[in-house]
Structures are given as structure tokens and as C-alpha cells.
Design an enzyme around this catalytic site. Structure first.
Site, mmCIF file in Angstrom:
data_model
loop_
_atom_site.group_PDB
_atom_site.id
_atom_site.type_symbol
_atom_site.label_atom_id
_atom_site.label_comp_id
_atom_site.label_asym_id
_atom_site.label_seq_id
_atom_site.Cartn_x
_atom_site.Cartn_y
_atom_site.Cartn_z
ATOM 1 N N LEU A 1 0.703 -1.257 -0.127
ATOM 2 C CA LEU A 1 0.085 0.024 -0.046
ATOM 3 C C LEU A 1 0.836 1.352 -0.131
ATOM 4 O O LEU A 1 0.675 2.038 -0.736
ATOM 5 C CB LEU A 1 -0.964 -0.053 1.372
ATOM 6 C CG LEU A 1 -1.787 1.291 1.225
ATOM 7 C CD1 LEU A 1 -2.901 1.402 0.254
ATOM 8 C CD2 LEU A 1 -2.506 0.967 2.507
ATOM 9 N N ARG B 1 17.127 -8.324 41.912
ATOM 10 C CA ARG B 1 18.043 -7.292 42.061
ATOM 11 C C ARG B 1 17.786 -6.748 43.710
ATOM 12 O O ARG B 1 17.019 -6.123 43.992
ATOM 13 C CB ARG B 1 18.039 -6.254 40.954
ATOM 14 C CG ARG B 1 18.886 -5.207 41.324
ATOM 15 C CD ARG B 1 20.214 -5.357 40.916
ATOM 16 N NE ARG B 1 21.001 -4.045 40.789
ATOM 17 C CZ ARG B 1 22.297 -4.094 41.053
ATOM 18 N NH1 ARG B 1 23.080 -5.161 40.715
ATOM 19 N NH2 ARG B 1 22.911 -3.080 40.851
ATOM 20 N N GLU C 1 0.888 1.011 10.244
ATOM 21 C CA GLU C 1 -0.550 0.690 10.171
ATOM 22 C C GLU C 1 -1.404 1.927 10.517
ATOM 23 O O GLU C 1 -2.425 1.942 11.062
ATOM 24 C CB GLU C 1 -1.086 -0.262 11.167
ATOM 25 C CG GLU C 1 -0.461 -1.737 10.760
ATOM 26 C CD GLU C 1 -1.143 -2.400 9.755
ATOM 27 O OE1 GLU C 1 -1.937 -1.841 8.928
ATOM 28 O OE2 GLU C 1 -0.760 -3.576 9.144
ATOM 29 N N GLY C 2 -0.817 3.078 9.947
ATOM 30 C CA GLY C 2 -1.303 4.626 10.280
ATOM 31 C C GLY C 2 -0.689 5.128 11.814
ATOM 32 O O GLY C 2 -0.664 4.475 12.747
ATOM 33 N N THR C 3 0.039 6.214 11.490
ATOM 34 C CA THR C 3 0.637 6.898 12.812
ATOM 35 C C THR C 3 -0.303 6.949 13.825
ATOM 36 O O THR C 3 -1.711 7.131 13.641
ATOM 37 C CB THR C 3 1.305 8.019 12.391
ATOM 38 O OG1 THR C 3 0.044 9.338 11.834
ATOM 39 C CG2 THR C 3 2.343 7.917 11.138
ATOM 40 N N GLY D 1 2.171 7.571 2.289
ATOM 41 C CA GLY D 1 2.165 6.952 3.624
ATOM 42 C C GLY D 1 0.645 7.235 4.030
ATOM 43 O O GLY D 1 -0.226 6.528 3.834
ATOM 44 N N GLY E 1 21.383 0.356 34.568
ATOM 45 C CA GLY E 1 22.409 -0.050 33.585
ATOM 46 C C GLY E 1 22.384 -1.288 32.702
ATOM 47 O O GLY E 1 22.536 -1.107 31.604
ATOM 48 N N ILE F 1 7.679 -2.452 2.787
ATOM 49 C CA ILE F 1 6.856 -3.447 2.518
ATOM 50 C C ILE F 1 7.552 -4.691 3.388
ATOM 51 O O ILE F 1 8.570 -5.172 3.137
ATOM 52 C CB ILE F 1 6.642 -3.992 1.012
ATOM 53 C CG1 ILE F 1 6.174 -2.699 0.354
ATOM 54 C CG2 ILE F 1 5.808 -5.080 0.834
ATOM 55 C CD1 ILE F 1 4.932 -2.097 0.678
#
Length: 390
Positions: free
Chosen positions: A131, A279, A374-376, A137, A351, A169
Site C-alpha cells: 500500500l 536485584r 498501520e497509520g501513525t 504513506g 544500566g 513492505i
């Protein structure tokens, strides 16, 4: 830990259990080495897709009569999420593949469905979705790739000749077919049509793989069409219907990305929680510090919210109700959550999170693109606001 799920049927629970088994045995042991190898040279997880295909996980939401599993989107998306929790590149590939078959499933004629879907849904084929272009875009209607109809006089054309270039693509160079949108007239967004181009068509070629921040095993390239012949029987829908097909497919595709982003965020949360319990600083686990514990709580809330939004949209789709707004909400919510949760996971590890000794830094790099493709997420806000304010 595994996400808490309430599956609609016993069969759906069996599919989740199967997916988790494949993730544990096949995907998690391979992902780190494969992503590192692909970062320095092309590496595509062909065998992984074949494994998923043999298990039926590449065709879950498509019709049973053509080789699919006929599962509701509510189930399919949770499978995608589970795969993403193990290997994000592969989950994106599963979503893309499903997207490539969607036009035939939804808009194809019975003859086209009978001819094309058994291969698409067999698990032996992988598709690409063509597309986007370098200058088209978010603005799909400005695409320049053109499909010129063969001169036949009156009536329907016998075929098309496709010329142009598509950008960004997934699966380019590895796909067996390319679901392609091209201009068949100069009538703006009403001049686009959808064609399924065979992967071995003459005149089809590919650019070098893009050197990306993350998702290294999701090979992305330009696709070049140099007078590629396509039979008219491979045009899906009518001429000029391409924009409607593309937008309908993207609603479904956005849910796939939302589910994948949720799985990625779940993995980051799990890593951060496990590290925080192990941790020790100042004589106790860092998880015992309220400030960090509350950060973990916020990460959990973000993941759970993302899952709820995509499942709500999926259930609307399964019920045959409108879901475009809810798909945009899910994509926006889940991908923003993934970016935030993966960034926080790096912070929890300190870190260590900034090194490649742990996957936290990979999760953060992989999350970023989910806010773009897929669309911003800016486009998602536009879609949502138009629905609310119209």
C-alpha cells in the site's frame, strides 16, 4: 507471567495453549540470536512461519471452507499477542499475512476465493501488503503506482500492467504473493484498485533491506513493479474500489498491531518485575521500594488497559458492528502503552537495561515503530476525533 485470559470456547483455549507451547519451544529460544544476526545481515524466519502455518496459526480468522480456522477476531488477536510476547517480528508478520488475505476473504468473488484462498491459508504461502509509497504513506490517495488496463475495446480488461514502487513492505522478497493497491484512473482516492500479484511475476524486483532500529527479522524493502503483468481475475473488487478495501483492511490490521504491541509490553513488564524481585540494593530487593513498585503497578495497568481496548474492538467486529473508531482507539492505546512500558522496563533494569545482555533495550526499539505503522498515532487521533465530533 502468562496473561490472564477468559477464552470464549474450549477450542479457543486449546489454541492459546498450543500457541504458548510453540512460543516456549520454538520462538523464545531463537529470538535473541536471530534478531542479532538479522541486524548485521538479512535473516528471515522462514521456518518459524512454516511451523506456525502447519499449526494453523496463520489462518485463524479466515473461512474454514477455504482452509482457515473460522475463529473470531477475539481469539485470533490473543494468539497474535502470545506470539508477540515471544518474538515481535514474527507477530507482526502474522498480522501482515492475515491482512494480505483480508481483501479476498471480504471483497473477493466466490470464484476468486476458491482460486486464491486455499493457497493463502494453507500455511505454505506468505503474503505482503503493498500500500505505502515513499510519498504516499498516511495520504494513501496520492499514490502513483499505476495499473494500466490492457486495451480490449469494450467491456472488462483481460489484464493489467503494473508500474511503480512501493515502500516499507514487510516480507518483500520472501512473499509468495503481493496484495497491491495501484491507480487505475486519475480520479483521486476513487481511482485506486486492488490486485493480487504473484510473487514470481516477471518485472517484480526488490530494493535492499531497510536498516531499521528494531524488528530486524521483519524484512522491509521497496517493491518495484516494472511492467508487471497481472490477470484481470486477480483484481479484487471493482475498479476504483481500492481505497474502500484498503481502509477496511486497515481497520482489521490495526487490531493486529494493537495485539502485538500488547504482547510486547507484557514481555517488558514480566522482565522488569522479575528483575525487580531479584536485584538487591541496600540489603533488600529493589521491588521493596514503593517508588519502583508503583512504577510496576502503572506498567501492569497500561498492559491490562491495552488488552481490554483491543478485545472490545474485536468483539464489536465479531458481532458485525462498526468498529473503526474502536480499532483506532485500540491501536493508539496499545502502542503508546508499549512505548511507555518498554521504556520503563529499561529504567527498572538501570544500566543493565541499556545493554544487550537483557532484551529490555530490544523491546524498547521494537515498540517505537508500532506508533508509526498501520497509520501513525497522529492519524489514529484524527480518525477518533472525526468519529466523536461528526
Amino acid at each position: 507471567m502468562a496473561a490472564t485470559r477468559l477464552m470464549p470456547t474450549e477450542e479457543a483455549q486449546d489454541l492459546i495453549d498450543l500457541t504458548r507451547e510453540i512460543c516456549d519451544k520454538e520462538l523464545r529460544p531463537a529470538v535473541d540470536e536471530a534478531e542479532r544476526a538479522a541486524a548485521s545481515g538479512e535473516s528471515f524466519p522462514t521456518e518459524v512461519f512454516r511451523t506456525l502455518g502447519r499449526a494453523g496459526l496463520l489462518s485463524l480468522p479466515h473461512p474454514e471452507q477455504f482452509g482457515g480456522y473460522g475463529q473470531p477476531y477475539e481469539v485470533y488477536l490473543q494468539v497474535v499477542e502470545e506470539i508477540a510476547s515471544a518474538w515481535m517480528s514474527v507477530a507482526v508478520g502474522v498480522s501482515v499475512h492475515s491482512l494480505t488475505a483480508y481483501p479476498v476473504t471480504t471483497f473477493g468473488t466466490p470464484a476468486q476465493q476458491e482460486a486464491l484462498l486455499p493457497g493463502m491459508l494453507s500455511g505454505e504461502q506468505l503474503g505482503a501488503y503493498c500500500l505505502s509509497e515513499q510519498q504516499a504513506g498516511s495520504d494513501v490517495g496520492s499514490m502513483t503506482t499505476r495499473a494500466v488496463a490492457d486495451a480490449t475495446g469494450a467491456g472488462e480488461p483481460t489484464g493489467y500492467t503494473v508500474r511503480g514502487r512501493k515502500a516499507w513492505i514487510s516480507h518483500a522478497g520472501h512473499a509468495d504473493y503481493y496484495t497491491t493497491f495501484a491507480r487505475t484512473s486519475d480520479d483521486g482516492s476513487r481511482g485506486l484498485s486492488c490486485l493480487v500479484v504473484p510473487g514470481d511475476a516477471p518485472g517484480l524486483s526488490f530494493g535492499a533491506p531497510e536498516r531499521k532500529m528494531g524488528l530486524h527479522c521483519d524484512t522491509v524493502r521497496e517493491v518495484m513493479f516494472d511492467d508487471v503483468p497481472v490477470e484481470a481475475s486477480r483484481r479484487i473488487g471493482a475498479e476504483g474500489q481500492g481505497m474502500a478495501i484498503a481502509l477496511s483492511a486497515l481497520d482489521a490490521g490495526r487490531l493486529g498491531i494493537a495485539a502485538a504491541a500488547t504482547g510486547l509490553a507484557q514481555s517488558a513488564l514480566d522482565l522488569a518485575a522479575s528483575y525487580a524481585k531479584e536485584r538487591r540494593q541496600f540489603g533488600r530487593a529493589i521491588a521493596d521500594n514503593q517508588g519502583l513498585a508503583f512504577l510496576i503497578a502503572d506498567m501492569e495497568a497500561a498492559v491490562t488497559s491495552a488488552r481490554a481496548t483491543y478485545l472490545h474492538a474485536a468483539r464489536l467486529k465479531d458481532a458485525g458492528r462498526a468498529f473503526s473508531k474502536e480499532a483506532a482507539v485500540a491501536k493508539l492505546t496499545a502502542t503508546d502503552a508499549a512505548m511507555r512500558v518498554t521504556t520503563d522496563a529499561v529504567q527498572v533494569l538501570g544500566g543493565a537495561g541499556y545493554t544487550q545482555d537483557f532484551p529490555a533495550e530490544r523491546f524498547m526499539r521494537e515498540a517505537k515503530v508500532t506508533q508509526i505503522f498501520e497509520g501513525t498515532n497522529q492519524i489514529q487521533r484524527l480518525v477518533i476525533s472525526r468519529h466523536v465530533l461528526r
